[in-house]
Design a protein around this motif. Sequence first.
Motif, PDB file in Angstrom:
ATOM      1  N   LYS A 298      92.562  -8.904  27.899  1.00  0.00           N
ATOM      2  CA  LYS A 298      93.829  -9.462  28.370  1.00  0.00           C
ATOM      3  C   LYS A 298      93.649 -10.948  28.681  1.00  0.00           C
ATOM      4  O   LYS A 298      92.531 -11.457  28.757  1.00  0.00           O
ATOM      5  CB  LYS A 298      94.305  -8.722  29.620  1.00  0.00           C
ATOM      6  N   ASN A 299      94.777 -11.629  28.917  1.00  0.00           N
ATOM      7  CA  ASN A 299      94.708 -13.029  29.339  1.00  0.00           C
ATOM      8  C   ASN A 299      93.866 -13.188  30.597  1.00  0.00           C
ATOM      9  O   ASN A 299      93.150 -14.187  30.763  1.00  0.00           O
ATOM     10  CB  ASN A 299      96.109 -13.573  29.591  1.00  0.00           C
ATOM     11  N   GLU A 300      93.939 -12.211  31.487  1.00  0.00           N
ATOM     12  CA  GLU A 300      93.162 -12.266  32.727  1.00  0.00           C
ATOM     13  C   GLU A 300      91.665 -12.259  32.442  1.00  0.00           C
ATOM     14  O   GLU A 300      90.885 -12.924  33.132  1.00  0.00           O
ATOM     15  CB  GLU A 300      93.540 -11.090  33.639  1.00  0.00           C
ATOM     16  N   ASN A 301      91.247 -11.508  31.404  1.00  0.00           N
ATOM     17  CA  ASN A 301      89.834 -11.509  31.023  1.00  0.00           C
ATOM     18  C   ASN A 301      89.412 -12.877  30.505  1.00  0.00           C
ATOM     19  O   ASN A 301      88.314 -13.368  30.813  1.00  0.00           O
ATOM     20  CB  ASN A 301      89.563 -10.458  29.953  1.00  0.00           C
ATOM     21  N   LEU A 302      90.276 -13.511  29.710  1.00  0.00           N
ATOM     22  CA  LEU A 302      89.960 -14.844  29.205  1.00  0.00           C
ATOM     23  C   LEU A 302      89.787 -15.838  30.343  1.00  0.00           C
ATOM     24  O   LEU A 302      88.864 -16.664  30.331  1.00  0.00           O
ATOM     25  CB  LEU A 302      91.066 -15.325  28.265  1.00  0.00           C
ATOM     26  N   LEU A 303      90.661 -15.755  31.336  1.00  0.00           N
ATOM     27  CA  LEU A 303      90.561 -16.665  32.473  1.00  0.00           C
ATOM     28  C   LEU A 303      89.292 -16.412  33.273  1.00  0.00           C
ATOM     29  O   LEU A 303      88.594 -17.350  33.674  1.00  0.00           O
ATOM     30  CB  LEU A 303      91.786 -16.521  33.369  1.00  0.00           C
ATOM     31  N   THR A 304      88.974 -15.147  33.500  1.00  0.00           N
ATOM     32  CA  THR A 304      87.746 -14.800  34.233  1.00  0.00           C
ATOM     33  C   THR A 304      86.523 -15.350  33.517  1.00  0.00           C
ATOM     34  O   THR A 304      85.638 -15.975  34.129  1.00  0.00           O
ATOM     35  CB  THR A 304      87.622 -13.280  34.378  1.00  0.00           C
ATOM     36  N   LEU A 305      86.454 -15.125  32.211  1.00  0.00           N
ATOM     37  CA  LEU A 305      85.324 -15.612  31.430  1.00  0.00           C
ATOM     38  C   LEU A 305      85.284 -17.134  31.417  1.00  0.00           C
ATOM     39  O   LEU A 305      84.222 -17.749  31.612  1.00  0.00           O
ATOM     40  CB  LEU A 305      85.426 -15.076  30.001  1.00  0.00           C
ATOM     41  N   GLY A 306      86.432 -17.766  31.214  1.00  0.00           N
ATOM     42  CA  GLY A 306      86.477 -19.223  31.169  1.00  0.00           C
ATOM     43  C   GLY A 306      86.020 -19.863  32.459  1.00  0.00           C
ATOM     44  O   GLY A 306      85.251 -20.839  32.448  1.00  0.00           O
ATOM     45  N   HIS A 307      86.467 -19.335  33.586  1.00  0.00           N
ATOM     46  CA  HIS A 307      86.058 -19.891  34.881  1.00  0.00           C
ATOM     47  C   HIS A 307      84.552 -19.710  35.101  1.00  0.00           C
ATOM     48  O   HIS A 307      83.893 -20.611  35.632  1.00  0.00           O
ATOM     49  CB  HIS A 307      86.844 -19.228  36.011  1.00  0.00           C
ATOM     50  N   ARG A 308      84.016 -18.561  34.663  1.00  0.00           N
ATOM     51  CA  ARG A 308      82.570 -18.338  34.855  1.00  0.00           C
ATOM     52  C   ARG A 308      81.749 -19.283  33.974  1.00  0.00           C
ATOM     53  O   ARG A 308      80.748 -19.851  34.421  1.00  0.00           O
ATOM     54  CB  ARG A 308      82.217 -16.885  34.528  1.00  0.00           C
ATOM     55  N   VAL A 309      82.179 -19.472  32.732  1.00  0.00           N
ATOM     56  CA  VAL A 309      81.478 -20.403  31.847  1.00  0.00           C
ATOM     57  C   VAL A 309      81.510 -21.811  32.431  1.00  0.00           C
ATOM     58  O   VAL A 309      80.487 -22.511  32.470  1.00  0.00           O
ATOM     59  CB  VAL A 309      82.115 -20.387  30.440  1.00  0.00           C
ATOM     60  N   SER A 310      82.668 -22.220  32.905  1.00  0.00           N
ATOM     61  CA  SER A 310      82.804 -23.563  33.474  1.00  0.00           C
ATOM     62  C   SER A 310      81.891 -23.741  34.682  1.00  0.00           C
ATOM     63  O   SER A 310      81.216 -24.774  34.812  1.00  0.00           O
ATOM     64  CB  SER A 310      84.260 -23.810  33.870  1.00  0.00           C
ATOM     65  N   ASP A 311      81.864 -22.760  35.558  1.00  0.00           N
ATOM     66  CA  ASP A 311      81.020 -22.851  36.755  1.00  0.00           C
ATOM     67  C   ASP A 311      79.546 -22.959  36.388  1.00  0.00           C
ATOM     68  O   ASP A 311      78.798 -23.771  36.963  1.00  0.00           O
ATOM     69  CB  ASP A 311      81.240 -21.636  37.656  1.00  0.00           C
ATOM     70  N   LEU A 312      79.107 -22.156  35.432  1.00  0.00           N
ATOM     71  CA  LEU A 312      77.691 -22.161  35.056  1.00  0.00           C
ATOM     72  C   LEU A 312      77.287 -23.482  34.401  1.00  0.00           C
ATOM     73  O   LEU A 312      76.198 -24.005  34.668  1.00  0.00           O
ATOM     74  CB  LEU A 312      77.401 -21.003  34.099  1.00  0.00           C
ATOM     75  N   LEU A 313      78.146 -24.029  33.564  1.00  0.00           N
ATOM     76  CA  LEU A 313      77.784 -25.250  32.849  1.00  0.00           C
ATOM     77  C   LEU A 313      77.738 -26.476  33.751  1.00  0.00           C
ATOM     78  O   LEU A 313      77.187 -27.508  33.362  1.00  0.00           O
ATOM     79  CB  LEU A 313      78.751 -25.484  31.692  1.00  0.00           C
ATOM     80  N   LYS A 314      78.287 -26.366  34.942  1.00  0.00           N
ATOM     81  CA  LYS A 314      78.173 -27.468  35.905  1.00  0.00           C
ATOM     82  C   LYS A 314      76.790 -27.518  36.551  1.00  0.00           C
ATOM     83  O   LYS A 314      76.440 -28.512  37.195  1.00  0.00           O
ATOM     84  CB  LYS A 314      79.236 -27.320  37.000  1.00  0.00           C
ATOM     85  N   ARG A 315      76.005 -26.473  36.380  1.00  0.00           N
ATOM     86  CA  ARG A 315      74.689 -26.396  37.030  1.00  0.00           C
ATOM     87  C   ARG A 315      73.630 -27.104  36.200  1.00  0.00           C
ATOM     88  O   ARG A 315      73.607 -27.027  34.960  1.00  0.00           O
ATOM     89  CB  ARG A 315      74.301 -24.932  37.232  1.00  0.00           C
ATOM     90  N   ASP A 316      72.724 -27.792  36.889  1.00  0.00           N
ATOM     91  CA  ASP A 316      71.648 -28.509  36.205  1.00  0.00           C
ATOM     92  C   ASP A 316      70.630 -27.559  35.578  1.00  0.00           C
ATOM     93  O   ASP A 316      69.914 -27.955  34.656  1.00  0.00           O
ATOM     94  CB  ASP A 316      70.937 -29.446  37.184  1.00  0.00           C
ATOM     95  N   ASP A 317      70.545 -26.334  36.088  1.00  0.00           N
ATOM     96  CA  ASP A 317      69.548 -25.387  35.576  1.00  0.00           C
ATOM     97  C   ASP A 317      70.118 -24.501  34.460  1.00  0.00           C
ATOM     98  O   ASP A 317      69.514 -23.485  34.111  1.00  0.00           O
ATOM     99  CB  ASP A 317      68.988 -24.522  36.700  1.00  0.00           C
ATOM    100  N   VAL A 318      71.253 -24.869  33.899  1.00  0.00           N
ATOM    101  CA  VAL A 318      71.828 -24.152  32.753  1.00  0.00           C
ATOM    102  C   VAL A 318      72.025 -25.156  31.616  1.00  0.00           C
ATOM    103  O   VAL A 318      72.752 -26.127  31.758  1.00  0.00           O
ATOM    104  CB  VAL A 318      73.171 -23.477  33.104  1.00  0.00           C
ATOM    105  N   ASP A 319      71.352 -24.895  30.490  1.00  0.00           N
ATOM    106  CA  ASP A 319      71.428 -25.792  29.338  1.00  0.00           C
ATOM    107  C   ASP A 319      72.401 -25.307  28.271  1.00  0.00           C
ATOM    108  O   ASP A 319      72.859 -26.099  27.441  1.00  0.00           O
ATOM    109  CB  ASP A 319      70.040 -25.966  28.709  1.00  0.00           C
TER     110      ASP A 319
END
Length: 357
Positions: A91-112
Motif C-alpha cells: 500500500k501507499n503506507e508501506n511505501l512511506l514507511t520504507l521511504g522514511h526508513r531509507v532516508s533515516d539510514l542514509l543520513k548516518r555516517d556508518d551507512v554507505d
Amino acid sequence: MRSIAGWPRQFMAAFFCVLLSGVALAQGKPNVVVLATGGTIAGAGADVTNSATYQAAKVPVDKLIAGIPQLTDIANVRGEQVFQVASESLKNENLLTLGHRVSDLLKRDDVDGIVITHGTDTTEETAYFLNLVIHSDKPIVVVASMRPGTAMSADGMLNLYNAVSVAGNRESRGRGVLVVMNDEINSGRDVAKTINIRPDAFKSPWGDLGMIVEGKTYWFRRLDKRHTSTSEFDIDKIKSLPLVEIAYASGNVSDTAYRAFAQEGAKAIIHAGPGNGSVSGSLVPVLQELRAKGIQIIRSSHVNGGGFVLRNAEQPDDKYDWVVAHDLNPQKARILATVALSLTNDSKELQRIFMQY
C-alpha cells in the motif's frame, strides 16, 4: 600450550600487526544495510521443481544474509525486516514507511549503501518512488528474484550478492535508485517487469545502465532525468499520499471504472490507453466532465516495450487541460502523479514534472 602472555616479543608484535590489519580491512569495507520487505526472494516452494508455484515472503532477512557467507568478503552487512509482504499487496503506507526508513539510514555516517529485497510484481513501482523522494547520493539498490530460493537454478542468491556489491561501490553514487537482477543494473526510473516466468524478466526500454560480472561492476550510461538529490520531492516532508487510480482502456471500453474511481475520491486517473494513449470517442466527454470536477486526467500508453505519449497528438490535451505521461508506463505514471500531487494540483506544473522526471 603457552599463553599469549608468554610469547616472545617479536611474535607478539607480529600477532598484533596481523590483528590490526584485519580490523583495518574490515573497517575499510563498505557498510551496507539490507532492508527486507518480502517477495519471491524470500519465498519457499514445496519442491525443488517449483519455480513458479510457491509462497512468497516466508524467509526472514537474517536467514537470507546467512545463506550467502561470501557477502562478508565484500561488505559489512546487516539486515532489517521492514515488513514481510507479497509485493502485489503493498500500500501507499508501506511505501512511506520504507521511504522514511531509507532516508533515516542514509543520513548516518556508518551507512554507505542500502539494498532493498522486494517482490518482483511491484519492484519497478517502489524503485521509482524511492528514486523520486530520497535525497541522497548514496547507492540505493532494489533487488528481487523470479524463483524462490528452494527451486533449482534459483536466482536470488546471486542477485542479492550482486546487489550488495553494487550498493557498496562508490561508483554507484549519484546514479539514482538502481534495480539489480540477472547480472544487469537498471534504473529504477526506467525498468519494468516484462515477463512473469523467466529470470530475465526486467528490462528498460532505453537500455540498462550497466552490468555486474563476478562481483565487478561495469557502467555504460547515466540517467538523464531528475532523481534523488536533485529531486524537488522529499520523503521527509511527505506524510500521506493522495489516491491515484489506473483505468485500462481497450476496444469497447466503458466509463464504469473512471466514474467509480472519481466517486471513491481519486485525485487523478491514469488513462492507460492503446497506442499513443488514445482515448475512445465515447470516453472523451466523460474525461472532460471529470476534469471539470478537478480530477487530473493523465494519458499514458499500455503498449509494452517502450515509446511515449505525445502531447496534443491523438487528443487536444491543451484544450482539455489533460496531462501526458511521456514515456512512463501506467504504473510508473501513477507513482509520479501520487508524489507530484502531494505538492501541486496545477496541470501545467504536473506536465512539467512528467517531462523532467
